[in-house]
Design an enzyme around this catalytic site. Structure first.
Site, mmCIF file in Angstrom:
data_model
loop_
_atom_site.group_PDB
_atom_site.id
_atom_site.type_symbol
_atom_site.label_atom_id
_atom_site.label_comp_id
_atom_site.label_asym_id
_atom_site.label_seq_id
_atom_site.Cartn_x
_atom_site.Cartn_y
_atom_site.Cartn_z
ATOM 1 N N HIS A 1 -8.862 7.418 -1.860
ATOM 2 C CA HIS A 1 -8.370 6.672 -1.263
ATOM 3 C C HIS A 1 -6.787 6.526 -1.367
ATOM 4 O O HIS A 1 -6.008 8.090 -2.609
ATOM 5 C CB HIS A 1 -8.117 6.016 -0.125
ATOM 6 C CG HIS A 1 -7.619 5.541 0.399
ATOM 7 N ND1 HIS A 1 -7.488 4.693 1.137
ATOM 8 C CD2 HIS A 1 -5.901 5.798 1.255
ATOM 9 C CE1 HIS A 1 -6.517 4.248 2.607
ATOM 10 N NE2 HIS A 1 -5.510 4.535 2.468
ATOM 11 N N ASP B 1 1.480 -4.622 -20.776
ATOM 12 C CA ASP B 1 2.666 -5.655 -19.932
ATOM 13 C C ASP B 1 2.116 -6.281 -18.410
ATOM 14 O O ASP B 1 3.168 -7.681 -18.943
ATOM 15 C CB ASP B 1 3.801 -4.869 -20.042
ATOM 16 C CG ASP B 1 4.637 -4.749 -21.987
ATOM 17 O OD1 ASP B 1 3.572 -5.502 -22.691
ATOM 18 O OD2 ASP B 1 5.011 -4.074 -22.495
ATOM 19 N N HIS C 1 0.979 -0.835 0.110
ATOM 20 C CA HIS C 1 0.308 -0.183 0.121
ATOM 21 C C HIS C 1 0.798 1.163 -0.157
ATOM 22 O O HIS C 1 2.599 1.269 1.017
ATOM 23 C CB HIS C 1 -1.295 0.453 1.529
ATOM 24 C CG HIS C 1 -1.635 1.357 1.086
ATOM 25 N ND1 HIS C 1 -2.535 1.535 0.667
ATOM 26 C CD2 HIS C 1 -1.813 2.025 2.821
ATOM 27 C CE1 HIS C 1 -3.098 2.994 1.915
ATOM 28 N NE2 HIS C 1 -2.486 2.789 1.997
ATOM 29 N N TYR D 1 8.858 -13.236 -22.924
ATOM 30 C CA TYR D 1 9.593 -11.982 -22.739
ATOM 31 C C TYR D 1 10.614 -13.100 -21.571
ATOM 32 O O TYR D 1 10.390 -13.727 -21.165
ATOM 33 C CB TYR D 1 8.557 -11.060 -22.191
ATOM 34 C CG TYR D 1 9.292 -9.745 -21.385
ATOM 35 C CD1 TYR D 1 9.974 -8.775 -22.598
ATOM 36 C CD2 TYR D 1 9.533 -10.137 -20.357
ATOM 37 C CE1 TYR D 1 10.077 -8.207 -21.327
ATOM 38 C CE2 TYR D 1 10.690 -8.364 -19.728
ATOM 39 C CZ TYR D 1 10.676 -7.888 -20.541
ATOM 40 O OH TYR D 1 11.489 -6.590 -19.857
ATOM 41 N N HIS E 1 0.805 5.638 -1.162
ATOM 42 C CA HIS E 1 0.229 6.556 -0.866
ATOM 43 C C HIS E 1 0.486 7.619 -2.329
ATOM 44 O O HIS E 1 0.986 9.000 -2.347
ATOM 45 C CB HIS E 1 0.174 8.009 -0.124
ATOM 46 C CG HIS E 1 -1.302 8.078 1.171
ATOM 47 N ND1 HIS E 1 -2.337 8.541 1.376
ATOM 48 C CD2 HIS E 1 -1.512 6.286 0.965
ATOM 49 C CE1 HIS E 1 -3.075 7.738 1.710
ATOM 50 N NE2 HIS E 1 -2.585 6.947 1.424
#
Lengths: 230, 230, 230, 230
Positions: free
Chosen positions: B169, B120, B95, B227, B97
């Site tokens: 948020h 991608d 998490h 890839y 910001h």
């Protein structure tokens, strides 16, 4: 072991991409051709720049067969070799997803020449390719990315505009060698940022007048160029 | 003292957030689950990255009870454990910001897939949750943040789109382990920045065509992915 | 020589401004009050951060008379002392011209609360003062800058919203001490950047709903706060 | 060898451009005049900052003839000497293509005074020249770039507004010496960025009221200036 010098130059050009903050993680790749030997050295696929070593650089021929190296070459190798086969006056190719150039690619618009910074390095718009057709995607995606570029340069000299953006994808740049293709990638990103800022500041902005475009491009690149030391 | 390795991995993933400039001060947290032991290691609440040590990492069970560690776990712990309980194919959660992803969250809009950089890593839009209802806020805010996410992924495979933005948020990302969830947080921020630039450059921009989205996602993640080195 | 500790704290808070890239050249200044002694320590005027030393910090009383120090105090000193005289629950003040917060000040608009990042630190809009009147400019410019701020906080608790932007000028922030006022200056700049991006992405964006604002502010600052280690 | 000190100051000012990230590769150049000797020291053309040495600095007279130095002077030399001949109260000149100032130049608009950051350093708008006419381009491009600037300052004191943007090109700044001209280049870029953000945030923004402009400019630069240590 005959490609040592070629591999070193390609290694160093790839590391420049990293040092100049043009790439996130493994994004981006640089190659250089040795036209006498008919080979191209290129970054291996998906290797982090922090871990990259000279000996990891892969050498392929112009049909993409590995000639030297233990790793798999960049997944974009076919685009690079396509460019070398069709643009016979270039020696190095760089692919990045640099932020501002990619934003123009995603907007699917050419970057207009709005000032002398642009005119110093590219003559006219930086072209944006057509969107790839479904038939192309089904054929050979990476080869067709090269076709998108060469189709877009029909009747144009790739040396006068050493950069392109692929619609919905990201930029490719080229130059006389790997180092110069990276140099053009750095400059493209700065030009793209300036053009973004100008356009968002003033939606109605018009391209630079032809006379100034000519003057700036030619004082650096024309027969009577007088920029630099020789 | 049986969680040493788990705590070290979580510590290092948290420090990556810091080194990659995704967090300001104490913002952000990373966790990883050991599914065999049924525990999750997570950053302690409100500790500065400069001061963070391996032994500060807190271990909780899936009901958020502290199993090892002297500090209080991240105030977002319930969101993390909710995700581990509902997404059984993920091993790490991050998490942040981060600036551009948070701007999209504040605009309360999903991030459209505008180019191959996005394709991608995430299949289709990066979803934006609904705004939390008053009833949810009053119940258990952090648990309900998890509910916002899982509600938003009904019928979707979280591994194909390992990222979400919470309306009003900020983003959450996940992966097979803590390190990959941070990797996805870095990529989300770059995708969010590119999408911001594209949208402000050209309000009318349309998502990438389906065929290119499929091609890019599948060449990296499909059965026949080609890839990288294996 | 009785202000050594106060001056050291003010010196270190000023250097934080510099290290966190909130200031260009000599822009910005930080102060701290010792309420028992009735003095304020503040950066000297126009001194480069690279050259700043603890002993350069100037100590003034609340009427702006120099009590200790050989240099002239910041030209904004009267604004600082005005704030200390009127906000009796603050201990440190920071003034910067940080880029995004200044852009909002120049737009002469309060920064709306668009997400939880903002709600975590400031309760509601970050207010923007009225433009200074001609009469105020003629009176005492720096003192009146303080008046602009305190007029704008009539009926508001400055601790709940520890930041303001001055119309046509730049931000001031405050906190329990000099260090916390700098902390709020860093956070204000990040909040201002996120709000800029959100607004330019979506002109019609609405403030966060009251319930989430309350929840986020109170989980950090309310009686039953549960963020951090105590 | 009589220009050692002049060359050193010009060398250091050029390196400041590089250290403050105002230039990409070889872009940008700084000069300083010695009015007693009638000579100007300037960066050589196209030399990378990493390689630049004091002895590379070229000394020319006011008619652009090289007086000392083995390298070719900056291709913008004629613009610099034009400014020294016409603005007799300046001692140093800087040219960059700094990103935000160049965006305003490309938008072909003056930078309006939107706040006190601007008012502290430049009195009123930062002017934008007219676009160069075809006749001018054909005459002597670099000399005429100087003419664009001096035409634009008719009736203005260049010391009160030590900066200009050339339509479709980029900024020039000046000061009492080379170092101060670089200082003004750094500040111009920051002012240009703030003005860009303000304008894109609020299209209808109006310039700062005259009274505040006067106050800020005069408290730093007027007869009774009281900013700084003397």
């Amino acid at each position: 072991m005959s490609y040592t010098e070629l591999k070193r130059e390609v290694y160093e050009a790839n590391m420049q991409l990293h040092h100049r903050n043009l790439v996130v993680y493994t994004w981006g790749n640089v190659s250089q051709i040795d036209r006498d030997k008919g080979v191209v050295a290129i970054k291996p696929s998906g290797v982090a720049y922090e871990d990259l070593k000279v000996e990891d650089i892969v050498v392929v021929d112009l049909e993409n067969t590995v000639v030297e190296g233990k790793m798999r070459p960049s997944s974009d190798t076919k685009t690079h070799t396509h460019l070398y086969r069709h643009f016979d006056n270039i020696g190095g190719v760089t692919h990045t997803h640099s932020t501002y150039a990619t934003a123009w690619a995603q907007a699917q618009e050419p970057i207009p020449c709005l000032g002398t910074t642009h005119a110093d390095y590219a003559y006219g718009d930086i072209p944006c390719t057509a969107v790839m057709s479904d038939a192309q995607i089904e054929r050979d995606y990476e080869e067709e990315t090269g076709v998108q570029i060469t189709d877009c340069f029909t009747g144009k000299n790739p040396v006068e505009t050493p950069m392109v953006i692929i619609a919905g994808h990201a930029p490719f740049t080229w130059g006389k060698d790997a180092a110069q293709s990276v140099y053009h990638a750095v400059i493209l990103e700065e030009i793209a940022k300036m053009a973004y800022l100008t356009r968002t500041l003033k939606q109605s902005v018009q391209p630079l007048k032809q006379g100034i475009m000519d003057k700036h491009y030619l004082r650096k690149h024309g027969k009577n160029a007088y920029y630099g030391q020789n």
